[in-house]
Design a protein around this motif. Structure first.
Motif, PDB file in Angstrom:
ATOM      1  N   THR A  69       0.826  -1.210   0.000  1.00 59.33           N
ATOM      2  CA  THR A  69       0.000   0.000   0.000  1.00 59.33           C
ATOM      3  C   THR A  69       0.858   1.257   0.000  1.00 59.33           C
ATOM      4  OG1 THR A  69      -1.652  -1.195   1.288  1.00 59.33           O
ATOM      5  CG2 THR A  69      -1.813   1.202   1.292  1.00 59.33           C
ATOM      6  N   PRO A  70       0.636   2.172  -0.946  1.00 62.67           N
ATOM      7  CA  PRO A  70       1.407   3.417  -0.931  1.00 62.67           C
ATOM      8  C   PRO A  70       0.984   4.298   0.246  1.00 62.67           C
ATOM      9  CG  PRO A  70      -0.215   3.456  -2.706  1.00 62.67           C
ATOM     10  CD  PRO A  70      -0.292   2.100  -2.078  1.00 62.67           C
ATOM     11  N   PRO A  71       1.936   4.914   0.938  1.00 61.87           N
ATOM     12  CA  PRO A  71       1.606   5.730   2.114  1.00 61.87           C
ATOM     13  C   PRO A  71       0.610   6.852   1.832  1.00 61.87           C
ATOM     14  CG  PRO A  71       3.966   5.342   2.003  1.00 61.87           C
ATOM     15  CD  PRO A  71       3.378   4.817   0.724  1.00 61.87           C
ATOM     16  N   TRP A  72       0.727   7.530   0.685  1.00 57.53           N
ATOM     17  CA  TRP A  72      -0.194   8.631   0.395  1.00 57.53           C
ATOM     18  C   TRP A  72      -1.625   8.130   0.212  1.00 57.53           C
ATOM     19  CZ3 TRP A  72       3.791   7.166  -2.846  1.00 57.53           C
ATOM     20  CH2 TRP A  72       3.424   6.516  -4.021  1.00 57.53           C
ATOM     21  N   ALA A  73      -1.796   6.930  -0.310  1.00 59.50           N
ATOM     22  CA  ALA A  73      -3.132   6.365  -0.463  1.00 59.50           C
ATOM     23  C   ALA A  73      -3.710   5.995   0.906  1.00 59.50           C
ATOM     24  CB  ALA A  73      -3.110   5.145  -1.379  1.00 59.50           C
ATOM     25  N   ALA A  74      -2.861   5.518   1.806  1.00 57.80           N
ATOM     26  CA  ALA A  74      -3.313   5.218   3.173  1.00 57.80           C
ATOM     27  C   ALA A  74      -3.745   6.504   3.874  1.00 57.80           C
ATOM     28  CB  ALA A  74      -2.218   4.520   3.967  1.00 57.80           C
ATOM     29  N   HIS A  89       4.564  11.033   7.905  1.00 63.01           N
ATOM     30  CA  HIS A  89       5.709  11.562   8.649  1.00 63.01           C
ATOM     31  C   HIS A  89       6.840  10.532   8.670  1.00 63.01           C
ATOM     32  CE1 HIS A  89       2.968  14.613  10.261  1.00 63.01           C
ATOM     33  NE2 HIS A  89       2.130  13.624  10.469  1.00 63.01           N
ATOM     34  N   PRO A  90       7.957  10.810   7.982  1.00 66.47           N
ATOM     35  CA  PRO A  90       9.097   9.894   8.078  1.00 66.47           C
ATOM     36  C   PRO A  90       9.623   9.884   9.521  1.00 66.47           C
ATOM     37  CG  PRO A  90       9.367  11.446   6.270  1.00 66.47           C
ATOM     38  CD  PRO A  90       8.199  11.915   7.077  1.00 66.47           C
ATOM     39  N   ARG A  96      11.613  10.175  17.008  1.00 65.91           N
ATOM     40  CA  ARG A  96      10.516  10.988  16.469  1.00 65.91           C
ATOM     41  C   ARG A  96       9.192  10.231  16.380  1.00 65.91           C
ATOM     42  NH1 ARG A  96      13.461  13.901  11.408  1.00 65.91           N
ATOM     43  NH2 ARG A  96      14.903  15.172  12.608  1.00 65.91           N
ATOM     44  N   VAL A  97       9.181   8.934  16.610  1.00 65.09           N
ATOM     45  CA  VAL A  97       7.979   8.139  16.379  1.00 65.09           C
ATOM     46  C   VAL A  97       6.908   8.370  17.441  1.00 65.09           C
ATOM     47  CG1 VAL A  97       8.734   6.007  17.526  1.00 65.09           C
ATOM     48  CG2 VAL A  97       7.154   5.886  15.616  1.00 65.09           C
ATOM     49  N   TRP A  98       7.283   8.441  18.713  1.00 63.29           N
ATOM     50  CA  TRP A  98       6.291   8.466  19.784  1.00 63.29           C
ATOM     51  C   TRP A  98       5.356   9.679  19.732  1.00 63.29           C
ATOM     52  CZ3 TRP A  98       4.580   4.472  22.179  1.00 63.29           C
ATOM     53  CH2 TRP A  98       3.696   4.660  23.244  1.00 63.29           C
ATOM     54  N   GLY A 161       8.040  -9.852  12.572  1.00 61.42           N
ATOM     55  CA  GLY A 161       9.442 -10.023  12.226  1.00 61.42           C
ATOM     56  C   GLY A 161      10.162  -8.742  11.845  1.00 61.42           C
ATOM     57  N   TRP A 162       9.478  -7.610  11.890  1.00 64.51           N
ATOM     58  CA  TRP A 162      10.091  -6.337  11.504  1.00 64.51           C
ATOM     59  C   TRP A 162      10.268  -5.470  12.747  1.00 64.51           C
ATOM     60  CZ3 TRP A 162      11.975  -7.240   7.049  1.00 64.51           C
ATOM     61  CH2 TRP A 162      11.308  -8.077   6.168  1.00 64.51           C
ATOM     62  N   ASP A 163      11.389  -4.727  12.787  1.00 66.93           N
ATOM     63  CA  ASP A 163      11.754  -4.010  14.009  1.00 66.93           C
ATOM     64  C   ASP A 163      11.735  -2.492  13.938  1.00 66.93           C
ATOM     65  OD1 ASP A 163      12.181  -6.170  15.746  1.00 66.93           O
ATOM     66  OD2 ASP A 163      14.163  -6.525  14.891  1.00 66.93           O
ATOM     67  N   LEU A 164      11.932  -1.923  12.766  1.00 64.68           N
ATOM     68  CA  LEU A 164      12.150  -0.478  12.690  1.00 64.68           C
ATOM     69  C   LEU A 164      10.962   0.278  12.117  1.00 64.68           C
ATOM     70  CD1 LEU A 164      15.795  -0.552  11.290  1.00 64.68           C
ATOM     71  CD2 LEU A 164      15.071  -0.181  13.654  1.00 64.68           C
ATOM     72  N   PRO A 165      10.526   1.339  12.800  1.00 64.86           N
ATOM     73  CA  PRO A 165       9.488   2.196  12.207  1.00 64.86           C
ATOM     74  C   PRO A 165      10.092   3.043  11.088  1.00 64.86           C
ATOM     75  CG  PRO A 165      10.170   3.069  14.337  1.00 64.86           C
ATOM     76  CD  PRO A 165      10.921   1.784  14.128  1.00 64.86           C
ATOM     77  N   TRP A 166       9.352   3.168   9.985  1.00 66.96           N
ATOM     78  CA  TRP A 166       9.812   3.960   8.841  1.00 66.96           C
ATOM     79  C   TRP A 166       9.030   5.252   8.683  1.00 66.96           C
ATOM     80  CZ3 TRP A 166      13.249   3.713   4.646  1.00 66.96           C
ATOM     81  CH2 TRP A 166      14.205   2.693   4.756  1.00 66.96           C
ATOM     82  N   CYS A 167       7.710   5.129   8.734  1.00 69.59           N
ATOM     83  CA  CYS A 167       6.898   6.332   8.650  1.00 69.59           C
ATOM     84  C   CYS A 167       5.584   6.108   9.387  1.00 69.59           C
ATOM     85  CB  CYS A 167       6.665   6.798   7.217  1.00 69.59           C
ATOM     86  SG  CYS A 167       5.588   5.759   6.235  1.00 69.59           S
ATOM     87  N   VAL A 168       5.033   7.217   9.855  1.00 67.68           N
ATOM     88  CA  VAL A 168       3.771   7.211  10.587  1.00 67.68           C
ATOM     89  C   VAL A 168       2.785   8.058   9.792  1.00 67.68           C
ATOM     90  CG1 VAL A 168       2.595   7.866  12.728  1.00 67.68           C
ATOM     91  CG2 VAL A 168       4.931   6.960  12.811  1.00 67.68           C
ATOM     92  N   ILE A 169       1.586   7.555   9.647  1.00 67.60           N
ATOM     93  CA  ILE A 169       0.520   8.334   9.007  1.00 67.60           C
ATOM     94  C   ILE A 169      -0.464   8.671  10.098  1.00 67.60           C
ATOM     95  CG2 ILE A 169      -1.274   8.313   7.242  1.00 67.60           C
ATOM     96  CD1 ILE A 169       0.512   6.186   5.818  1.00 67.60           C
ATOM     97  N   SER A 170      -0.433   9.949  10.497  1.00 68.16           N
ATOM     98  CA  SER A 170      -1.212  10.401  11.653  1.00 68.16           C
ATOM     99  C   SER A 170      -1.960  11.688  11.309  1.00 68.16           C
ATOM    100  CB  SER A 170      -0.297  10.614  12.855  1.00 68.16           C
ATOM    101  OG  SER A 170       0.638  11.623  12.591  1.00 68.16           O
TER     102      SER A 170
END
Length: 172
Positions: A69-74, A89-90, A96-98, A161-170
């Motif tokens: 899913t593309p982030p802009w569509a989400a 938000h990258p 920066r995630v919290w 199985g994935w550990d790192l946040p990449w971007c948040v859509i808020s």
């Protein structure tokens, strides 16, 4: 609670967005209450999110379905469901995630792309934040899990199985 899982390996974003709509719209939740219906809705939404036309028929940049899913569509889908503008938000710098997760409200869930050091590979939905814990819908298992703030900020998420946040859509 019934476990509602993503129907295939590439529809985690769509499954998260279907779950977001279920949380916000009680009538929709009543219609999409079993795995078979949930899977059909997620597959249908995934096709719309990656096509030339968005869910309302407007033009959007096409996207390869095989990569999710593309982030802009989400962000657009969350805006349509909640009535509130959302932004991408990258958050590669994990500290920066919290603050973005803290924007969660019962009618304003947050989508997070997570992955490896090299690429985002999975999408989850944060539905609530309380006492430095984020209740997170993990679509590959269909479960809600509590993820402590420390794991978000240390890069040890352990979500499918994935550990790192990449971007948040808020919400903006």
């Amino acid at each position: 609670m019934t476990r509602l899982q993503q129907p295939d390996r590439r529809s985690c974003g769509a499954a998260s967005l279907v779950m977001a709509r279920r949380l916000i719209d009680a009538r929709y939740a009543g219609l999409v209450h079993d795995q078979a219906t949930f899977a059909r809705e997620a597959a249908s939404l995934h096709r719309r999110l990656t096509s030339l036309a968005d869910v309302r028929g407007g033009w959007q940049v096409p996207w390869l379905r095989a990569v999710g899913t593309p982030p802009w569509a989400a962000a657009r889908d969350l805006r349509l469901v909640t009535g509130v503008p959302y932004a991408v938000h990258p958050v590669r710098l994990r500290r920066r995630v919290w603050p973005h997760l803290a924007a969660v409200a019962p009618d304003r869930p947050v989508v997070v792309y997570v992955g490896s050091r090299l690429l985002p590979r999975h999408v989850v939905l944060v539905t609530a934040v309380e006492d430095d814990r984020a209740t997170t819908y993990e679509p590959s298992s269909g479960r809600l899990v509590d993820v402590p703030r420390e794991r978000w900020e240390s890069g040890a998420l352990r979500l499918a199985g994935w550990d790192l946040p990449w971007c948040v859509i808020s919400p903006r």
